[in-house]
Scaffold this motif. Sequence first.
Motif, mmCIF file in Angstrom:
data_model
loop_
_atom_site.group_PDB
_atom_site.id
_atom_site.type_symbol
_atom_site.label_atom_id
_atom_site.label_comp_id
_atom_site.label_asym_id
_atom_site.label_seq_id
_atom_site.Cartn_x
_atom_site.Cartn_y
_atom_site.Cartn_z
ATOM 1 N N LEU A 5 75.048 39.340 -14.503
ATOM 2 C CA LEU A 5 73.856 38.572 -14.840
ATOM 3 C C LEU A 5 72.816 39.490 -15.475
ATOM 4 O O LEU A 5 72.518 40.570 -14.965
ATOM 5 C CB LEU A 5 73.272 37.913 -13.589
ATOM 6 N N LEU A 6 72.261 39.035 -16.589
ATOM 7 C CA LEU A 6 71.309 39.841 -17.352
ATOM 8 C C LEU A 6 69.907 39.727 -16.756
ATOM 9 O O LEU A 6 69.440 38.626 -16.449
ATOM 10 C CB LEU A 6 71.297 39.368 -18.805
ATOM 11 N N ARG A 7 69.246 40.870 -16.626
ATOM 12 C CA ARG A 7 67.862 40.908 -16.162
ATOM 13 C C ARG A 7 67.058 41.866 -17.038
ATOM 14 O O ARG A 7 67.582 42.828 -17.567
ATOM 15 C CB ARG A 7 67.790 41.356 -14.696
ATOM 16 N N TRP A 8 65.767 41.567 -17.141
ATOM 17 C CA TRP A 8 64.833 42.413 -17.906
ATOM 18 C C TRP A 8 63.878 43.046 -16.904
ATOM 19 O O TRP A 8 63.041 42.367 -16.311
ATOM 20 C CB TRP A 8 64.105 41.549 -18.921
ATOM 21 N N ILE A 9 64.044 44.346 -16.681
ATOM 22 C CA ILE A 9 63.299 45.052 -15.637
ATOM 23 C C ILE A 9 62.446 46.152 -16.261
ATOM 24 O O ILE A 9 62.910 46.926 -17.093
ATOM 25 C CB ILE A 9 64.256 45.693 -14.604
ATOM 26 N N ARG A 10 61.179 46.196 -15.824
ATOM 27 C CA ARG A 10 60.288 47.289 -16.232
ATOM 28 C C ARG A 10 59.483 47.725 -15.014
ATOM 29 O O ARG A 10 58.872 46.898 -14.346
ATOM 30 C CB ARG A 10 59.347 46.830 -17.348
ATOM 31 N N ASN A 11 59.514 49.010 -14.727
ATOM 32 C CA ASN A 11 58.808 49.547 -13.545
ATOM 33 C C ASN A 11 59.231 48.812 -12.269
ATOM 34 O O ASN A 11 58.392 48.453 -11.421
ATOM 35 C CB ASN A 11 57.290 49.442 -13.732
ATOM 36 N N ASN A 12 60.551 48.585 -12.168
ATOM 37 C CA ASN A 12 61.145 47.942 -10.983
ATOM 38 C C ASN A 12 60.681 46.507 -10.763
ATOM 39 O O ASN A 12 60.776 45.979 -9.652
ATOM 40 C CB ASN A 12 60.851 48.765 -9.720
ATOM 41 N N ARG A 13 60.193 45.875 -11.806
ATOM 42 C CA ARG A 13 59.761 44.483 -11.699
ATOM 43 C C ARG A 13 60.371 43.667 -12.841
ATOM 44 O O ARG A 13 60.573 44.167 -13.946
ATOM 45 C CB ARG A 13 58.234 44.375 -11.765
ATOM 46 N N ILE A 14 60.662 42.385 -12.547
ATOM 47 C CA ILE A 14 61.179 41.492 -13.588
ATOM 48 C C ILE A 14 60.055 41.175 -14.572
ATOM 49 O O ILE A 14 58.975 40.712 -14.173
ATOM 50 C CB ILE A 14 61.733 40.190 -12.970
ATOM 51 N N VAL A 15 60.297 41.444 -15.838
ATOM 52 C CA VAL A 15 59.288 41.198 -16.868
ATOM 53 C C VAL A 15 59.201 39.702 -17.167
ATOM 54 O O VAL A 15 58.132 39.093 -17.107
ATOM 55 C CB VAL A 15 59.606 41.987 -18.158
ATOM 56 N N TYR A 16 60.347 39.110 -17.533
ATOM 57 C CA TYR A 16 60.471 37.668 -17.757
ATOM 58 C C TYR A 16 61.788 37.214 -17.156
ATOM 59 O O TYR A 16 62.783 37.943 -17.223
ATOM 60 C CB TYR A 16 60.450 37.321 -19.253
ATOM 61 N N PRO A 17 61.834 36.014 -16.593
ATOM 62 C CA PRO A 17 63.111 35.494 -16.092
ATOM 63 C C PRO A 17 64.066 35.247 -17.256
ATOM 64 O O PRO A 17 63.635 34.974 -18.381
ATOM 65 C CB PRO A 17 62.721 34.186 -15.389
ATOM 66 N N PRO A 18 65.381 35.335 -16.998
ATOM 67 C CA PRO A 18 66.370 35.230 -18.088
ATOM 68 C C PRO A 18 66.317 33.913 -18.848
ATOM 69 O O PRO A 18 66.574 33.894 -20.064
ATOM 70 C CB PRO A 18 67.711 35.417 -17.371
ATOM 71 N N ASP A 19 65.996 32.801 -18.187
ATOM 72 C CA ASP A 19 65.971 31.536 -18.904
ATOM 73 C C ASP A 19 64.878 31.509 -19.966
ATOM 74 O O ASP A 19 64.982 30.777 -20.953
ATOM 75 C CB ASP A 19 65.796 30.363 -17.933
ATOM 76 N N GLU A 20 63.849 32.357 -19.828
ATOM 77 C CA GLU A 20 62.789 32.424 -20.817
ATOM 78 C C GLU A 20 63.152 33.341 -21.986
ATOM 79 O O GLU A 20 63.056 32.954 -23.143
ATOM 80 C CB GLU A 20 61.482 32.901 -20.173
ATOM 81 N N PHE A 21 63.578 34.579 -21.682
ATOM 82 C CA PHE A 21 63.802 35.502 -22.805
ATOM 83 C C PHE A 21 65.128 35.254 -23.519
ATOM 84 O O PHE A 21 65.251 35.537 -24.712
ATOM 85 C CB PHE A 21 63.655 36.969 -22.368
ATOM 86 N N ILE A 22 66.124 34.703 -22.820
ATOM 87 C CA ILE A 22 67.381 34.379 -23.507
ATOM 88 C C ILE A 22 67.156 33.243 -24.495
ATOM 89 O O ILE A 22 67.736 33.223 -25.593
ATOM 90 C CB ILE A 22 68.478 34.027 -22.486
ATOM 91 N N LYS A 23 66.296 32.289 -24.146
ATOM 92 C CA LYS A 23 65.976 31.188 -25.060
ATOM 93 C C LYS A 23 65.331 31.722 -26.339
ATOM 94 O O LYS A 23 65.617 31.254 -27.444
ATOM 95 C CB LYS A 23 65.040 30.204 -24.363
ATOM 96 N N VAL A 24 64.464 32.727 -26.186
ATOM 97 C CA VAL A 24 63.832 33.353 -27.346
ATOM 98 C C VAL A 24 64.880 34.066 -28.197
ATOM 99 O O VAL A 24 64.900 33.949 -29.425
ATOM 100 C CB VAL A 24 62.740 34.352 -26.899
#
Length: 276
Positions: A196-215
Motif C-alpha cells: 500500500l502506497l503512503r506519502w510520509i514526511r517527518n514521520n507523518r502522513i502528508v496526504y491520504p492516498p485517495d487524495e494524492f493518487i486521484k491527482v
Amino acid sequence: MKKLKEIIDETICKSFALLFIDLDGFKVINDTLGHDIGDKVLINVADRINSCIDKGDIVFRLGEDEFIVLTFNIDNEYKVRDYANKIINEISKPLFINNFDIKTSASIGIVMYPKDDITFEGLLRKADATLYEVKEKEKGGFLFFSQEIEEKNIKFREIETGLRRALVNNELCLYIQPIFRESNNGEFVINKGELLLRWIRNNRIVYPPDEFIKVAEKNGMIVDVGNWIMKEAYRIRQKLIEKDIYIDLCINISAKQLENKDFLNNIKYLLDEKIF
C-alpha cells in the motif's frame, strides 16, 4: 478565424458566460468504433451545439472532444442554466452512424464574466476546474464555478506540486498489508501481502492516498509513481527473501499505466536490469 483569447479580450467590457463542454466517454467511442466514426460523432455534436446557441454567440472546438461556448445574451444565471440544459439535452439525443446506435452525453463547467474572473487565463482555468468537478460528481450535468471549487482546485495544485517533490525527495513508501489464509491445522498464516502506497514526511502522513493518487491519475504522474512502486516492490521482496520470508506481493496497477504505450517496455527494462 480569431483565436478564443482574442475574442474574449475584445469582449472585456461585456458580461458573458463561458461554457466549457466535454463529450463524455468519447475515448471509448474512438477505441471501439474507430476514429472515422469518432470524427463523425464530433461533427454531429458540433452541429447540435450550433443549433442551440443564440445569434451572436460563439462556439470553439478547444480540444479533441472539448468545446467552448461564449453566450452574451444573458440576464442572469437562470437563463444560463436553461441554456446549458438545452445543449445537454440536444447532445444526449441518440446518434445513428454507419449502422451503429451511439449514445452521447456531455458535461459542462460554467464561469461568468466579470463575476468569476476578468482574465482569459483565469476564466479558462476556473471553467476547467468546474468541468472536472462535474465529471467527478455526475457526468452528463453542469455546474457553475464556486468558491468551494476554487478551494478544491488550489488544494489540487498544492498536492500536484508536492507530489513532484515527493518523488525526488523519497517521501513515498510502501507498507505491507498481510493477507492471511487458514492452514490445514486451523491456524492462520500469512499467504501474501498487498503493498500500500503512503506519502510520509517527518514521520507523518502528508496526504491520504485517495487524495494524492486521484491527482496523479488526472495529471498523468501516476505513470512515474507506478514505475517507482514496481522498483520499490522488488527491493522489498529481495529484503524478505534475505530473511527467508517467501510470500507473494501484490501491487495496484492504474488503468492509466496500462494505457501508456511504454508500460510493457518499462517492465521489460526492469526485468532485464534485474530491478524488478
